[in-house]
Write a protein that holds these residues in place. Structure first.
Motif, PDB file in Angstrom:
ATOM      1  N   GLY A  30       0.469  -1.294  -0.226  1.00 17.79           N
ATOM      2  CA  GLY A  30       0.100   0.182   0.108  1.00 17.79           C
ATOM      3  C   GLY A  30       0.861   1.745  -0.553  1.00 17.79           C
ATOM      4  O   GLY A  30       0.417   2.482   0.315  1.00 17.79           O
ATOM      5  N   LYS A  31       2.393   0.987  -0.632  1.00 19.84           N
ATOM      6  CA  LYS A  31       3.338   2.214  -0.790  1.00 19.84           C
ATOM      7  C   LYS A  31       2.678   3.280  -1.487  1.00 19.84           C
ATOM      8  O   LYS A  31       1.681   2.802  -2.704  1.00 19.84           O
ATOM      9  CB  LYS A  31       4.380   1.805  -1.098  1.00 19.84           C
ATOM     10  N   LEU A  39      10.806  15.688   2.793  1.00 19.47           N
ATOM     11  CA  LEU A  39      10.886  17.353   3.667  1.00 19.47           C
ATOM     12  C   LEU A  39      10.455  16.610   5.382  1.00 19.47           C
ATOM     13  O   LEU A  39      11.302  17.056   6.010  1.00 19.47           O
ATOM     14  CB  LEU A  39      10.200  18.657   3.310  1.00 19.47           C
ATOM     15  N   ARG A  40       8.902  16.829   5.328  1.00 17.88           N
ATOM     16  CA  ARG A  40       7.807  16.215   6.390  1.00 17.88           C
ATOM     17  C   ARG A  40       8.772  15.282   7.171  1.00 17.88           C
ATOM     18  O   ARG A  40       8.926  14.782   8.273  1.00 17.88           O
ATOM     19  CB  ARG A  40       7.001  16.262   5.914  1.00 17.88           C
ATOM     20  N   HIS A  41       9.796  13.990   6.421  1.00 18.79           N
ATOM     21  CA  HIS A  41      10.147  12.952   6.712  1.00 18.79           C
ATOM     22  C   HIS A  41      11.092  12.869   7.601  1.00 18.79           C
ATOM     23  O   HIS A  41      11.437  13.070   8.751  1.00 18.79           O
ATOM     24  CB  HIS A  41      10.370  11.669   5.806  1.00 18.79           C
ATOM     25  N   LEU A  42      12.067  13.607   6.827  1.00 15.63           N
ATOM     26  CA  LEU A  42      13.529  14.508   7.589  1.00 15.63           C
ATOM     27  C   LEU A  42      13.136  15.296   9.030  1.00 15.63           C
ATOM     28  O   LEU A  42      13.592  15.214   9.604  1.00 15.63           O
ATOM     29  CB  LEU A  42      14.311  15.297   6.384  1.00 15.63           C
ATOM     30  N   CYS A  43      12.819  16.599   8.487  1.00 17.97           N
ATOM     31  CA  CYS A  43      11.909  17.031   9.694  1.00 17.97           C
ATOM     32  C   CYS A  43      11.582  16.794  11.254  1.00 17.97           C
ATOM     33  O   CYS A  43      12.466  16.622  12.348  1.00 17.97           O
ATOM     34  CB  CYS A  43      12.015  18.686   9.222  1.00 17.97           C
ATOM     35  N   ALA A  44      11.233  15.844  10.686  1.00 18.61           N
ATOM     36  CA  ALA A  44      10.415  14.313  11.576  1.00 18.61           C
ATOM     37  C   ALA A  44      11.731  13.457  12.321  1.00 18.61           C
ATOM     38  O   ALA A  44      11.368  13.386  13.656  1.00 18.61           O
ATOM     39  CB  ALA A  44       8.859  13.606  11.334  1.00 18.61           C
ATOM     40  N   ALA A  45      12.457  13.007  11.749  1.00 27.41           N
ATOM     41  CA  ALA A  45      13.379  12.435  12.119  1.00 27.41           C
ATOM     42  C   ALA A  45      14.460  13.285  12.765  1.00 27.41           C
ATOM     43  O   ALA A  45      15.672  13.196  13.968  1.00 27.41           O
ATOM     44  CB  ALA A  45      13.831  11.515  10.995  1.00 27.41           C
ATOM     45  N   VAL A  46      14.574  14.723  12.359  1.00 26.88           N
ATOM     46  CA  VAL A  46      16.218  15.133  13.175  1.00 26.88           C
ATOM     47  C   VAL A  46      14.790  16.292  13.976  1.00 26.88           C
ATOM     48  O   VAL A  46      15.928  16.929  14.656  1.00 26.88           O
ATOM     49  CB  VAL A  46      16.386  16.147  12.153  1.00 26.88           C
ATOM     50  N   LEU A  47      14.418  17.112  13.695  1.00 27.77           N
ATOM     51  CA  LEU A  47      14.065  17.821  14.518  1.00 27.77           C
ATOM     52  C   LEU A  47      12.932  17.623  15.772  1.00 27.77           C
ATOM     53  O   LEU A  47      12.705  16.744  16.012  1.00 27.77           O
ATOM     54  CB  LEU A  47      13.059  19.227  13.797  1.00 27.77           C
ATOM     55  N   ARG A  60       7.943   4.414  10.191  1.00 28.35           N
ATOM     56  CA  ARG A  60       6.634   3.364   9.729  1.00 28.35           C
ATOM     57  C   ARG A  60       6.590   4.421   8.667  1.00 28.35           C
ATOM     58  O   ARG A  60       6.022   3.407   7.613  1.00 28.35           O
ATOM     59  CB  ARG A  60       5.830   2.874  11.105  1.00 28.35           C
ATOM     60  N   GLN A  61       5.948   5.626   8.841  1.00 26.43           N
ATOM     61  CA  GLN A  61       4.944   5.812   7.613  1.00 26.43           C
ATOM     62  C   GLN A  61       6.332   6.341   6.436  1.00 26.43           C
ATOM     63  O   GLN A  61       5.770   6.744   4.909  1.00 26.43           O
ATOM     64  CB  GLN A  61       3.920   7.402   7.570  1.00 26.43           C
ATOM     65  N   LEU A  66      11.739   7.914   2.085  1.00 28.17           N
ATOM     66  CA  LEU A  66      13.383   8.291   2.415  1.00 28.17           C
ATOM     67  C   LEU A  66      14.559   7.442   1.400  1.00 28.17           C
ATOM     68  O   LEU A  66      14.818   8.276   0.623  1.00 28.17           O
ATOM     69  CB  LEU A  66      13.820   8.574   3.449  1.00 28.17           C
ATOM     70  N   THR A  67      14.461   5.989   1.466  1.00 29.00           N
ATOM     71  CA  THR A  67      15.537   5.619   1.017  1.00 29.00           C
ATOM     72  C   THR A  67      14.812   5.705  -0.383  1.00 29.00           C
ATOM     73  O   THR A  67      16.284   5.780  -1.465  1.00 29.00           O
ATOM     74  CB  THR A  67      14.893   3.874   1.023  1.00 29.00           C
ATOM     75  N   PHE A  68      13.981   5.520  -1.035  1.00 29.88           N
ATOM     76  CA  PHE A  68      13.563   5.955  -2.305  1.00 29.88           C
ATOM     77  C   PHE A  68      13.752   7.121  -3.129  1.00 29.88           C
ATOM     78  O   PHE A  68      15.184   7.099  -4.034  1.00 29.88           O
ATOM     79  CB  PHE A  68      12.254   5.502  -3.210  1.00 29.88           C
ATOM     80  N   ALA A  69      13.680   8.460  -2.374  1.00 29.50           N
ATOM     81  CA  ALA A  69      14.224   9.454  -2.419  1.00 29.50           C
ATOM     82  C   ALA A  69      16.164   9.522  -2.180  1.00 29.50           C
ATOM     83  O   ALA A  69      17.326   9.791  -3.477  1.00 29.50           O
ATOM     84  CB  ALA A  69      14.547  10.477  -1.910  1.00 29.50           C
ATOM     85  N   LEU A  70      17.285   8.952  -1.578  1.00 25.24           N
ATOM     86  CA  LEU A  70      18.419   8.514  -1.586  1.00 25.24           C
ATOM     87  C   LEU A  70      19.126   7.428  -2.985  1.00 25.24           C
ATOM     88  O   LEU A  70      19.954   7.756  -3.111  1.00 25.24           O
ATOM     89  CB  LEU A  70      18.832   6.792  -0.047  1.00 25.24           C
ATOM     90  N   GLY A  71      17.807   7.084  -3.714  1.00 24.86           N
ATOM     91  CA  GLY A  71      18.295   6.219  -4.536  1.00 24.86           C
ATOM     92  C   GLY A  71      18.167   6.979  -5.896  1.00 24.86           C
ATOM     93  O   GLY A  71      18.914   6.469  -7.044  1.00 24.86           O
TER      94      GLY A  71
END
Length: 187
Positions: A30-31, A39-47, A60-61, A66-71
């Motif tokens: 279901g992705k 950007l939201r995921h990065l901010c949630a991880a860091v801030l 989880r979300q 983020l892995t896809f964006a790194l790819g």
């Protein structure tokens, strides 16, 4: 093999491959396809999580996204370094080349015009408008529309979502307005 990969792929190969990503993502859990939420995921991880918008389980979300964006970034790096053409010029139609030249864009080396996508170009008013203001508007618009052009046009339309159809029509109208009305004023 590298030479074959570095050539442009025909639409009847690249299009179905892109199109098959959507059902594959839906089938494996279901992705949804899209990059702007990273950007939201990065901010949630860091801030610190004092902001309600960033208080969610980003692992989880968003970890897969983020892995896809790194790819995407790694794929772009590989394409630009290992698969780069020795010909530095972008091959575009003569009509497009003439239209861009009429707007003052004459350097067709590399992937983007160096007249405003460069450190020197950034010091000019058109470069500043195109990169800084344009980047802000794209980022804000992607979040306000609930996704970026790729997410809506590929994933949303494949999922038969009416808001994605409306957003995609809006993207095309906005692109036409920018191309024929705004871009000639800036350049």
């Amino acid at each position: 093999m590298l030479e074959w990969l570095s050539q442009p792929w025909p639409w009847y190969v690249a299009g179905p491959l892109i199109g098959l990503i959507v059902p594959l993502l839906l089938l494996i859990g279901g992705k949804s396809f899209g990059v702007s939420a990273n950007l939201r995921h990065l901010c949630a991880a860091v801030l610190p999580t004092r902001v309600d918008f960033l208080r969610y389980d980003w692992k989880r979300q968003g970890l897969w996204n983020l892995t896809f964006a790194l790819g995407i970034v790694l794929g772009g790096f590989i394409a630009a370094t290992l698969l780069a053409s020795p010909d530095p010029y972008v091959h575009i139609s003569e009509a497009t080349r003439a239209d861009l030249a009429a707007l003052g864009i004459t350097d067709f080396r590399g992937l983007v015009p160096s007249e405003f996508i460069s450190w020197k170009g950034l010091t000019t008013l058109p470069g500043l408008i195109m990169v800084v203001l344009g980047g802000f508007l794209i980022g804000f618009g992607a979040r306000y529309a609930g996704g970026c052009t790729s997410g809506h046009a590929i994933m949303g339309l494949a999922d038969l979502q009416l808001p994605s159809l409306v957003a995609t029509i809006g993207f095309f109208i906005g692109g036409l307005i920018a191309t024929y009305l705004i871009l000639p004023l800036i350049l």
